[in-house]
Design a protein around this motif. Sequence first.
Motif, PDB file in Angstrom:
ATOM      1  N   TYR B  33       0.831  -1.210   0.000  1.00 16.27           N
ATOM      2  CA  TYR B  33       0.000   0.000   0.000  1.00 16.27           C
ATOM      3  C   TYR B  33       0.861   1.252   0.000  1.00 16.27           C
ATOM      4  O   TYR B  33       0.668   2.151  -0.793  1.00 16.27           O
ATOM      5  CB  TYR B  33      -0.901   0.056   1.250  1.00 16.27           C
ATOM      6  N   CYS B  34       1.808   1.327   0.948  1.00 11.10           N
ATOM      7  CA  CYS B  34       2.481   2.607   1.134  1.00 11.10           C
ATOM      8  C   CYS B  34       3.621   2.798   0.156  1.00 11.10           C
ATOM      9  O   CYS B  34       4.027   3.917  -0.104  1.00 11.10           O
ATOM     10  CB  CYS B  34       2.968   2.750   2.572  1.00 11.10           C
ATOM     11  N   TRP B  35       4.129   1.721  -0.430  1.00 12.38           N
ATOM     12  CA  TRP B  35       5.232   1.881  -1.377  1.00 12.38           C
ATOM     13  C   TRP B  35       4.716   2.340  -2.728  1.00 12.38           C
ATOM     14  O   TRP B  35       3.689   1.841  -3.218  1.00 12.38           O
ATOM     15  CB  TRP B  35       5.986   0.560  -1.530  1.00 12.38           C
ATOM     16  N   ASN B  44       5.233   1.789   6.328  1.00 12.78           N
ATOM     17  CA  ASN B  44       4.342   1.836   7.476  1.00 12.78           C
ATOM     18  C   ASN B  44       3.100   0.971   7.342  1.00 12.78           C
ATOM     19  O   ASN B  44       2.370   0.801   8.303  1.00 12.78           O
ATOM     20  CB  ASN B  44       3.948   3.282   7.803  1.00 12.78           C
ATOM     21  N   CYS B  45       2.818   0.434   6.167  1.00 12.72           N
ATOM     22  CA  CYS B  45       1.588  -0.351   6.053  1.00 12.72           C
ATOM     23  C   CYS B  45       1.815  -1.818   6.395  1.00 12.72           C
ATOM     24  O   CYS B  45       0.895  -2.504   6.798  1.00 12.72           O
ATOM     25  CB  CYS B  45       1.002  -0.236   4.654  1.00 12.72           C
ATOM     26  N   ARG B  46       3.040  -2.288   6.211  1.00 14.98           N
ATOM     27  CA  ARG B  46       3.442  -3.653   6.557  1.00 14.98           C
ATOM     28  C   ARG B  46       2.760  -4.720   5.708  1.00 14.98           C
ATOM     29  O   ARG B  46       2.701  -5.872   6.095  1.00 14.98           O
ATOM     30  CB  ARG B  46       3.167  -3.944   8.041  1.00 14.98           C
ATOM     31  N   MET B  47       2.224  -4.325   4.578  1.00 15.04           N
ATOM     32  CA  MET B  47       1.572  -5.309   3.718  1.00 15.04           C
ATOM     33  C   MET B  47       2.601  -6.112   2.931  1.00 15.04           C
ATOM     34  O   MET B  47       2.324  -7.202   2.462  1.00 15.04           O
ATOM     35  CB  MET B  47       0.612  -4.588   2.770  1.00 15.04           C
ATOM     36  N   CYS B  48       3.814  -5.532   2.778  1.00 15.97           N
ATOM     37  CA  CYS B  48       4.790  -6.146   1.879  1.00 15.97           C
ATOM     38  C   CYS B  48       5.723  -7.072   2.622  1.00 15.97           C
ATOM     39  O   CYS B  48       6.785  -7.414   2.108  1.00 15.97           O
ATOM     40  CB  CYS B  48       5.580  -5.059   1.167  1.00 15.97           C
ATOM     41  N   LEU B  49       5.361  -7.488   3.833  1.00 18.47           N
ATOM     42  CA  LEU B  49       6.256  -8.333   4.614  1.00 18.47           C
ATOM     43  C   LEU B  49       6.648  -9.602   3.854  1.00 18.47           C
ATOM     44  O   LEU B  49       5.807 -10.246   3.228  1.00 18.47           O
ATOM     45  CB  LEU B  49       5.571  -8.739   5.928  1.00 18.47           C
TER      46      LEU B  49
HETATM   47  S1  FES Z   1       4.629  -1.308   1.169  1.00 18.99           S
HETATM   48 FE1  FES Z   1       3.952  -0.505   3.057  1.00 18.99          FE
HETATM   49  S2  FES Z   1       5.396  -1.364   4.419  1.00 18.99           S
HETATM   50 FE2  FES Z   1       6.192  -1.969   2.511  1.00 18.99          FE
END
Ligand code: FES
Lengths: 226, 545
Positions: B33-35, B44-49
Amino acid sequence: MAKRTFGTNPWTKPGSTSAPPTKVIARPRRTAEVQAYLPEFFRGMAVTMKHFFKNTKEMVLGQKPDPVIESLNDGVTTISYPEERRPYAERFRGLHRLTLRDDASPRCVACLCCSTACPAQCIHIEAGEYEEGDPRRGYERYPKTFVIDELRCVFCGFCVEACPCDAIRMDTGMHATPYDSREQFIYRKDLLMEFTGRDGSRKTANTRHEPGDPTHPGLTREQGEH
Amino acid sequence: MATIKIDGREIPFEQGDTIIRAAHRAGIDIPHYCWHPGLSVAANCRMCLVEVLPPPGRPAMQLDILRWDPEKKDYVPARKPKLVPSCQQACAPGMEVLSDTSDHVEEARGAVQELLLLNHPVDCPICDQAGECRLQDYWLEHQRSGKRMRQEIVHKPKATPFGPTIIYDAERCIICTRCVRFTAEVAKDPVLSVRERGNLNEIVVSPGRQLDHNYTLMTEHVCPVGALTSIDFRFKARVWFLRSARAICQGCATGCNAYLDYDPRTNTPHRYRPRDNMEVNKYWMCDEGMLSYKRAVEGRLSMALVGGEDAGVDDALAAAKEQLAGHGDDPGRVAIVLSATHSNEDNFALLTLAKTFIGAKDLYVSGKPLGQGDDILMSADKNSNTRGVMALAGASSPKPFAELIDAIHAGKYAYVIALGAELEVDAQEAKNALSKLKGVVTIAAHEGPLVSAAHIALPACTWAETDGTYVNRQGIAQRSERALLPRGEARPGWELVARLGRALGYAMSWKTLAEVRRALSPDETTGVPRDAAERALVQKPEVSA
Ligand code: FES
Ligand code: SF4
Ligand code: SF4
Ligand code: SF4
Ligand code: SF4
């Protein structure tokens, strides 16, 4: 005449030169009883009158059996439509209705999910924005026009399934009245919003709290002046 | 080149790449999301873990956790590997990454989705992002379960205007800060910021300011969810009914690559969306350009005009023949006006008519007057094809329209054949001058000074109604695709030129765009080095972030 040969077409039978055999049917016997038609006439009238008196008696005494139950028995069931109607099943899909919120505004948010899902393409919606000052203004929209062509509808119920807001239902218990012009089957928003469920109620199955509803807890904080 | 392994697949990376960037380039999608490839990393969204395997011979970094054991009906101590955000983790040679193949990653993605949706209202039916929302897409891909929180969600401000173009819905915002970083890094006007923490946080505009710079609509476009909506687009159309054509923005000489989203059922354009092109506009577009899609239908010339009255195209061509009678006796008295707002094809057709058939020598060029520019994307030159016209005309470089007016006053011309409706000079002055002439024929898509001054005007298609090639200020020739069907009697400009030529008795045989394009070889007529031109013509848009 040369005999025609039929090619390889499997659907064509080879022609035949001889005529098909003729089937001979015997005339019915004309007995004296049939020739003098009166006895047969009275016999027929007796059947008619038997049913006439039976139905009248049952109607007057209120003894008429339930046509649904009776229809399970052998024989022919008659019901005096339209005074008497077969009850529809609970799951019967009748005419559509649009449900309302407590403040009588349409629950529909003009998301077009129903018209997208509709296989007959018979729902036409134009979205509009609420008036200035309405609690829903800027937040959601409403259907400025909502039209269903009931004559094109195939009563599949997809629209009801698709609606995320419980805004369209087919629980009126009504089936389309036989009008005589296409125009009369074009149901508009006002009409659709007048119908109620078959129990006459407008209770909703939508548990969502929306701005404008008394149940809505309100905003945690207004984004006012900075 | 150094490589890393993602789910067993070897992919190359460049010095300084993060895992997600290398994967993105190789066509592997790691949910995020945030990238955004054009913005700094916030992580900060942590979706890409993802799970990064330890180097050989080293133990994996593990976390002590409590896991629910359904048999013991209690939490039992367990361990799981520590996951890293791939948008922030730099690649190292030989690194092994597990994305879709790791159960821990799968679990984490579902949990991140659940967290993001904890306080998110299910506004999808009324949300204008529905149909292109990351939350919806990833919910289906990675979660597909309900949330366990039963409390009422935290209610935050809804429908807050941020400025003249953007409305913000704090409840739907996932605080990815893409919009904040965009305004600071790309638009260079840091008016947005985050306030509060935890589940009370929201985006605010700087005190005393509005979100009103030249790139506000881009914040709506970078928002992965429906928190920011554009006032122009909201509640107008549902995206699943729209089709996209690969168009070139006609707002200025930059020629940003864009998708023109239109509703084929009503033949109406609804919005522009930037199309990634690293050489021209990267991922961005300006507000003025984004809103210029409206020109495809507004102020159109949809019928031919003869002396200001509506007429059919055939009648207008017959009238044009009458008006231009006698032009062949002295080709020197014919002035040709090319248009910097029309495509190469249209201008090339007019140029061929002028040079090859009529024998006219003098070329002029019309276009929109100079406007505001900046050092991000916007050019001061508001014409989409200035470079193209200049290159087409070559040695006989066209003169500005103002000189045509002087020349007319000096009695040099009797006839003008023009393309385009826009003028950079005073409209009344142009009209006075043109009214002295025996014949003025204009081929244009819009109403405008050059159309109202013409004796005969022919309705051309806009860029949205026909394919065309435009050369931007860097000299890159780019093709724009047809989106809409022509309005009224509009026909492509080159076709009207050819029909005008035929009406005047010349053998202009072009019937299809392909024939015009064959005559118009990019090498000789646009002045663009062939490789650059063709690169632009066949350029594939990068996968959108
Ligand atoms: S895309 Fe949001 S934390 Fe990596
Ligand atoms: S019942 Fe089916 S056909 Fe009728 S309006 Fe609904 S979706 Fe369309
Ligand atoms: S009836 Fe339901 S599905 Fe149809 S537009 Fe209204 S809210 Fe959407
Ligand atoms: S942002 Fe996405 S998930 Fe949220 S309401 Fe809008 S469409 Fe639905
Ligand atoms: S408004 Fe959109 S882009 Fe900005 S932080 Fe919220 S979700 Fe991200």
